[in-house]
Design a protein around this motif. Structure first.
Motif, mmCIF file in Angstrom:
data_model
loop_
_atom_site.group_PDB
_atom_site.id
_atom_site.type_symbol
_atom_site.label_atom_id
_atom_site.label_comp_id
_atom_site.label_asym_id
_atom_site.label_seq_id
_atom_site.Cartn_x
_atom_site.Cartn_y
_atom_site.Cartn_z
ATOM 1 N N GLN A 147 0.766 -1.284 0.122
ATOM 2 C CA GLN A 147 -0.091 -0.246 0.210
ATOM 3 C C GLN A 147 1.064 1.112 0.364
ATOM 4 O O GLN A 147 0.676 2.134 -0.484
ATOM 5 C CB GLN A 147 -0.899 -0.193 1.478
ATOM 6 N N GLN A 148 1.807 1.199 0.890
ATOM 7 C CA GLN A 148 2.686 2.249 0.853
ATOM 8 C C GLN A 148 3.898 3.089 -0.651
ATOM 9 O O GLN A 148 3.666 3.979 -1.098
ATOM 10 C CB GLN A 148 4.015 2.320 1.962
ATOM 11 N N ALA A 149 4.062 1.410 -1.019
ATOM 12 C CA ALA A 149 4.386 1.315 -2.885
ATOM 13 C C ALA A 149 3.782 2.098 -3.599
ATOM 14 O O ALA A 149 3.970 3.265 -4.389
ATOM 15 C CB ALA A 149 5.180 0.668 -2.994
ATOM 16 N N CYS A 150 1.890 2.033 -3.611
ATOM 17 C CA CYS A 150 1.640 2.046 -4.305
ATOM 18 C C CYS A 150 0.824 3.872 -4.125
ATOM 19 O O CYS A 150 1.247 4.222 -5.088
ATOM 20 C CB CYS A 150 0.379 1.590 -4.027
ATOM 21 N N LEU A 151 0.607 4.201 -2.974
ATOM 22 C CA LEU A 151 0.622 4.869 -2.582
ATOM 23 C C LEU A 151 1.952 6.337 -2.781
ATOM 24 O O LEU A 151 1.319 7.283 -3.657
ATOM 25 C CB LEU A 151 0.433 5.556 -0.445
ATOM 26 N N ASP A 152 3.020 5.738 -3.127
ATOM 27 C CA ASP A 152 3.693 6.448 -2.843
ATOM 28 C C ASP A 152 4.380 6.931 -4.542
ATOM 29 O O ASP A 152 4.291 8.152 -4.935
ATOM 30 C CB ASP A 152 5.170 6.612 -3.154
ATOM 31 N N LEU A 153 3.845 5.941 -5.114
ATOM 32 C CA LEU A 153 4.142 5.671 -6.852
ATOM 33 C C LEU A 153 2.688 7.165 -7.371
ATOM 34 O O LEU A 153 2.842 8.210 -8.171
ATOM 35 C CB LEU A 153 3.870 4.575 -7.865
ATOM 36 N N ILE A 154 1.245 6.790 -6.890
ATOM 37 C CA ILE A 154 0.190 7.551 -7.353
ATOM 38 C C ILE A 154 0.329 8.915 -6.463
ATOM 39 O O ILE A 154 0.048 10.179 -7.118
ATOM 40 C CB ILE A 154 -1.095 6.727 -6.489
ATOM 41 N N GLY A 155 1.132 9.496 -5.699
ATOM 42 C CA GLY A 155 1.301 10.669 -4.985
ATOM 43 C C GLY A 155 2.348 11.228 -6.189
ATOM 44 O O GLY A 155 1.831 12.531 -6.711
#
Length: 905
Positions: free
Chosen positions: A838-846
């Motif tokens: 979830q953290q990696a996905c959040l970073d990429l989307i941000g």
């Protein structure tokens, strides 16, 4: 005469020398339109007498002729084919000379009418004054009438009592102008009384002495009777005895008068010698008169006297005449040598040289004085031009050691400095060197002046010679070969002039120079050519003026073609030299960079270097406009010449792209070392520091964008306005080079700014021993992402403030590098925990949402690859939405630069 074809002005006689004389007088006739050649003169009448047979045509303003048996005052009328019947503004008086007993005459003169027959029987002293036949004495105060006025009144008469054409009116007007009529009647009575006395004298003498005559007759009769008686008484003849007696008396008389007779013979000898001296006074006084006339400069009189003496005494066998004539010939030879030496003294006025040639021709000098003078002109001009080159080469070599070092400044102004000095200083040596004219420029000016001052005289002299005006009758050299030889001389002079200029200014064009002239075309130094590059347009103007003057002289085409080719080569050389000089000054503009920024919303922060670059190019085009535009008919069109268009386009491209090395040097690491002292002092005074490498890259990038977008189109428009060919092709070629430089500058900046960011991603990602496999619940975006965005914001702010035109490219390429690094890092993770995914996905989307404006196809692909490395269903939409809103609120001001507008809450 009335039907003569009149193609010119009628002849007009304005001067005669002399204005009077007896038949056979040689007169000089001056005027206007006196015929174009000897055959053009049909008739010459002096006082109504035809004299064309004795005429000698000298020029259209001068004739020489001898008068005929004319008497009285009359006009000199000339008839020509071209002008018809002429007019005369002066008068000539012809008269017959009354030959006296002491005057020299070539014909027999009857002297019986000059003396009274009765009075001539006895020797008497010559009559000093003539007795007035009227017995009057005119003592009135009336002014005497001049002889010229009397001739006009009585053109056919004379006032001489012994002359055959005696006119009584002339005598009375001349001698008794103030006598009254009664006096003249008394004079007539006096003349009649003398006439009566003369006629009645013998008769009255006989009447008064009749007894004496009778006594004389009786005495003679007695004497006759005595003689007859004596003759009869004597044995011999009476005359024989008288002969003996007379012979004895003669012998005694001779003995008595021997000394007297010797003195008489000696007197006769002296008298005869004096008669000879008097009769041939002209010959004996000729040596002295020649010297006097030479000293006075009357050479024409010397020629006339010598011609007369030669015609009379050249073939004489009288020893005394031969000795005197030999002396005259020696003096004439000395005069010939003197005039020949003076003719060889060049330079001299053209009219004086023609006059010397005419004198030498009149003296029948051996050889051809006119051709000798032309040859002397040719030799003197060529030797003077070579000497001029030698002198200027020597002066340049002597001054080369003290020659100041050249410092390149703004185009067209070169600064100089001596050892240890700074450019642009106020020292006397620097100021003097800045305005010092190079020796080659002085050489061009002096050589051109030598040619234009003396070549026209040589050409005019040659034309006069070929026209026959200076022909020597004793020379056989005159014909078509002279015209060929004279043309060769002119060609030689002009070719030497062109070769000497080529050796000084255009040495690469001396391929056709012969081996004989090779030694004359060496000696110029090949260094320090920048010192005279700026003077080449001035030299072109000088040579152009020479070419214009040669065309005005109406020379043959092959002669003017030599100089025309030189002008074309100099114009091309001038264009190449000025382009090269401008290119060198543009390459050295980095030394003038002061890093003072001019901020504009469109172009960003630029310096004054692009403007200096534009000014140099425009000034170069303006200077070349006068050189490349033909100003003299016959000059070659350089801009429209197909043979030179390719080279011209290449030079234009090289000139415009010469600013690229300057921009590249400004981004080098050692630019601080190459800055001039004046720049360092300026930065110190303003309290500013030299921008770092990253800022310099952006400033140079802004300058490059300004050139491509604004300056280069204006320069191409100027090229097109001045008529340079293929302006569009030049624009495209130069634009590609500047765009290539733009790409390299962007790559260099991205490499310097994005690579450290990319290199720090992994370290910041795993700081604090972070692991993607740990179980945790994401609370916000990762810290490395915020650090990454802060770095990108710094790049954005720096680029936007300096070079906004390159913002998208730089940010896009930086994002590509970051996205690629993230894709690599995520591909290296072997397992993600649920919270880590979830953290990696959040970073990429941000990151992807924040940099949406600068994403390219490559960066999108990298983001897709990175997302593919995450487990499926790693994103919780509800949690991700809340965290993303929190991220946007916390990073609101940082995200504005990426979005271009405020983010709505």
């Amino acid at each position: 005469m009335l039907h003569t074809n009149r193609q010119a002005e009628p002849p007009k006689v304005t001067g005669l020398s002399p204005k009077e004389g007896p038949p056979g007088t040689k007169i000089i006739i001056r005027g206007e339109n006196l015929g174009v050649n000897p055959q053009d003169v049909l008739a010459l009448r002096i006082c109504g007498v035809e004299c064309v047979m004795t005429m000698e045509w000298m020029s259209s303003s001068k004739l020489v002729a001898r008068t005929g048996p004319c008497k009285g005052v009359g006009d000199v009328i000339i008839l020509t084919k071209s002008g018809g019947i002429g007019t005369c503004t002066v008068k000539f008086r012809g008269f017959f000379v009354q030959t006296g007993p002491l005057q020299e005459s070539a014909v027999w003169v009857d002297e019986s009418r000059l003396f009274d027959k009765q009075k001539s029987r006895r020797v008497q002293s010559p009559i000093v004054s003539q007795e007035d036949p009227l017995g009057l004495s005119d003592e009135a105060t009336h002014k005497k009438i001049s002889e010229h006025e009397l001739v006009e009144l009585f053109p056919e008469g004379s006032g001489n009592l012994n002359s055959d054409d005696f006119v009584a009116q002339w005598f009375l007007v001349e001698n008794h102008q103030g006598s009254s009529f009664d006096d003249l009647k008394a004079g007539l009575t006096h003349m009649q009384r003398r006439r009566t006395h003369t006629l009645d004298g013998p008769a009255s003498l006989v009447k008064d002495n009749l007894d004496s005559f009778t006594e004389c007759i009786n005495t003679l009769t007695s004497l006759q009777g005595m003689i007859m008686s004596d003759q009869r008484a004597s044995e011999g003849h009476l005359t024989d005895q008288a002969e003996v007696i007379l012979s004895e008396a003669l012998g005694m008389a001779n003995d008595l008068f021997q000394d007297v007779l010797k003195r008489r013979d000696r007197a006769d000898t002296i008298r005869n010698a004096l008669n000879v001296l008097l009769r041939f006074k002209f010959l004996f006084s000729l040596p002295g008169s020649i010297e006097k006339n030479i000293q006075r400069g009357d050479i024409e009189i010397v020629i006339n006297d010598w011609s007369r003496a030669k015609s009379l005494f050249s073939d004489t066998r009288v020893k005394i005449f031969t000795n005197v004539y030999d002396d005259v010939e020696q003096r004439i030879q000395a005069l010939q040598q003197k005039l020949t030496n003076k003719l060889s003294q060049i330079p001299a006025p053209l009219e004086e040289q023609k006059r010397l040639i005419m004198y030498l021709n009149g003296l029948e000098t051996a050889g051809n004085p006119a051709w000798l003078c032309i040859s002397n002109h040719h030799d003197w001009i060529t030797s003077t031009m070579v000497s001029c080159q030698v002198d200027h080469i020597k002066a340049e070599n002597q001054g080369s050691e003290d020659q100041p070092e050249i410092i390149k400044t703004v185009f067209g102004i070169a600064g100089y400095t001596t050892a240890g000095g700074h450019a642009g200083g106020q020292g006397s040596e620097s100021v003097a060197a800045r305005f010092r004219t190079p020796q080659r420029v002085l050489f061009v000016e002096e050589l051109t002046e030598i040619l234009m001052q003396h070549l026209p005289d040589m050409y005019k002299l040659g034309q006069s010679y070929l026209a026959g005006e200076l022909k020597n009758i004793t020379s056989s050299r005159y014909g078509k070969e002279d015209s060929t030889a004279f043309t060769a001389m002119m060609h030689d002079v002009l070719e030497m002039y062109c070769n000497l200029l080529r050796a000084a200014l255009v040495p690469n064009s001396l391929k056709s120079a012969g081996a004989g002239s090779a030694q004359q075309l060496v000696g110029w130094q090949t260094t320090h050519q920048e010192m005279y590059t700026d003077w080449i347009p001035h030299c072109v103007r000088y040579v152009r003026s020479c070419y214009s003057s040669l065309r005005a002289m109406d020379l043959a085409g092959d002669l003017t073609g030599i100089v025309e080719r030189l002008v074309s080569d100099m114009r091309i050389q001038c264009m190449a030299a000025l382009f090269q000089k401008a290119s060198e000054e543009i390459r050295c503009l980095y030394l003038q960079e002061d890093w003072v920024l001019d901020v504009d919303d469109t172009t960003g922060a630029t310096t004054n270097l692009p403007q200096k670059y534009e000014n140099i190019v425009l000034e170069c085009l303006q200077i070349l406009q006068d050189v490349l535009t033909p100003s003299v008919p016959g000059e070659q069109e350089i801009l429209t010449n197909r043979a030179s268009q390719k080279d011209l386009s290449t030079m234009c491209v090289n000139l415009l792209q010469s600013f690229i090395p300057t921009l590249q040097k400004l981004t080098s690491k050692d630019v601080e070392k190459r800055c001039k002292a004046s720049q360092a002092e300026f930065l110190t005074q303003t309290g500013e520091e030299l921008p770092n490498t990253d800022v310099r890259l952006l400033i140079v990038l802004a300058n490059c964008n300004l050139i491509v977008s604004q300056i280069l189109p204006r320069l191409i428009e100027s090229f097109d306005k001045y008529g340079y060919p293929a302006a569009g092709e030049i624009h495209e070629a130069v634009k590609l080079r500047f765009e290539d430089l733009n790409t390299k500058l962007i790559s260099a900046y991205v490499e310097r700014r994005a690579d450290p960011i990319v290199g720090a991603i992994e370290q910041n990602m795993y700081i604090g021993h972070f692991s993607w496999t740990e179980s945790f619940k994401p609370s916000e975006v990762s810290g490395y992402l915020k650090e990454l965005l802060f770095s990108m914001v710094a790049i954005h702010a720096e680029v936007h403030a300096t070079s906004p035109a390159s913002l998208y490219v730089i940010m896009s390429r930086s994002l590509q590098a970051i996205a690629g690094e993230l894709a690599r890092l995520f591909s290296c993770v072997t397992r993600f925990s649920e919270g880590g995914a979830q953290q990696a996905c959040l970073d990429l989307i941000g990151l992807q949402g924040a940099t949406m404006a600068y994403q390219s196809a490559t960066s999108k692909t990298c983001f897709t690859e990175a997302m593919a490395c995450l487990p499926e269903k790693s994103a919780n939409d509800e949690v991700s939405g809340k965290l993303m809103d929190k991220f946007k609120r916390s990073m609101k001001f940082q995200l504005i630069c990426f979005q271009g507008e405020l983010i709505k809450m």
